[in-house]
Every structure is written in structure tokens, then in C-alpha cells.
Write a protein that holds these residues in place. Sequence first.
Motif, PDB file in Angstrom:
ATOM      1  N   TRP A  25       0.799  -1.227   0.000  1.00  0.00           N
ATOM      2  CA  TRP A  25       0.000   0.000   0.000  1.00  0.00           C
ATOM      3  C   TRP A  25       0.826   1.268   0.000  1.00  0.00           C
ATOM      4  O   TRP A  25       0.298   2.338  -0.278  1.00  0.00           O
ATOM      5  N   THR A  26       2.119   1.194   0.249  1.00  0.00           N
ATOM      6  CA  THR A  26       2.925   2.413   0.168  1.00  0.00           C
ATOM      7  C   THR A  26       3.306   2.746  -1.278  1.00  0.00           C
ATOM      8  O   THR A  26       3.370   3.915  -1.650  1.00  0.00           O
ATOM      9  N   SER A  27       3.532   1.732  -2.096  1.00  0.00           N
ATOM     10  CA  SER A  27       3.924   1.958  -3.491  1.00  0.00           C
ATOM     11  C   SER A  27       2.774   1.763  -4.478  1.00  0.00           C
ATOM     12  O   SER A  27       2.838   2.264  -5.594  1.00  0.00           O
ATOM     13  N   GLY A  28       1.760   0.991  -4.085  1.00  0.00           N
ATOM     14  CA  GLY A  28       0.661   0.684  -4.998  1.00  0.00           C
ATOM     15  C   GLY A  28       0.966  -0.438  -5.966  1.00  0.00           C
ATOM     16  O   GLY A  28       0.210  -0.684  -6.895  1.00  0.00           O
ATOM     17  N   LEU A  29       2.074  -1.152  -5.737  1.00  0.00           N
ATOM     18  CA  LEU A  29       2.456  -2.245  -6.627  1.00  0.00           C
ATOM     19  C   LEU A  29       1.846  -3.567  -6.199  1.00  0.00           C
ATOM     20  O   LEU A  29       1.811  -3.890  -5.008  1.00  0.00           O
TER      21      LEU A  29
END
Length: 127
Positions: A25-29
Amino acid sequence: MPGIDECLLEAMRLPGARGAALVDWTSGLALGTVGEAPGGDHETAAAEAAELARLAAEHGTFTVQGADGPPVEDVIVSNPDSYHLLRFIDTSFDSSVFLHLWLGREEGNLALARIRLGEMAARLVLG
């Protein structure tokens, strides 16, 4: 102890499962995906789900202060034909990942999915 692929395949055995992903959830990957993607694109779905997860995790209204592990247990979004269940995972590093399960509303059982996803998240091995 299952890894990412085994965990996602187990999620797909839930009644009504359309697709599943493990997302940072920090990078959206998306760290792993299986099945269909909402909107047809796993990467876009992961990025959009991560925005929702980040919103819930970073705002004090939705979190338990001082709790060990992830700041939120899960987020549920429902629409006329499906459910989206985001289950945060406690990890040895920064607990910034979640499982995103997309369920068909007619065939899916949200309560069962929530219980099973919690069990899967507890057993998931990331490393």
C-alpha cells in the motif's frame, strides 16, 4: 506456511472469488495477482486499492493507536454486484501489504471470506 502464490490460489477457492492480489500500500504495486482484475487491469486495480488502504491506514479515525501490527484490520467496499475486501497483513518489516479479494456479490459470502482471509494472512510467509 504458504507463500504469496499459494495464498492467492487459496483465496480463489473461496465461493464467489473473482480475483485476488497482494499489494504494497505504500507503493501501490501488486506483489502477486490471480484471477480477474476489477476494471480488467491488475496494476491499475492494485494502485487504486492501495490509495484506499493508505487512506484508512494513515488517518487516526480508522486506526487503533499503539497497536502491534497493521493499523487497520480490514476494509470492506461493496457495490451492487461485488465486494472488495482488503485485509492488512502483519509482517516482520513494515506491515505495508494487504490482500485484496474481489468477490461476486451473488455467489460470495463476505463473512466467510473475511474469516478465511484473516487465517491466510496469519499464515502468509513474506521474505
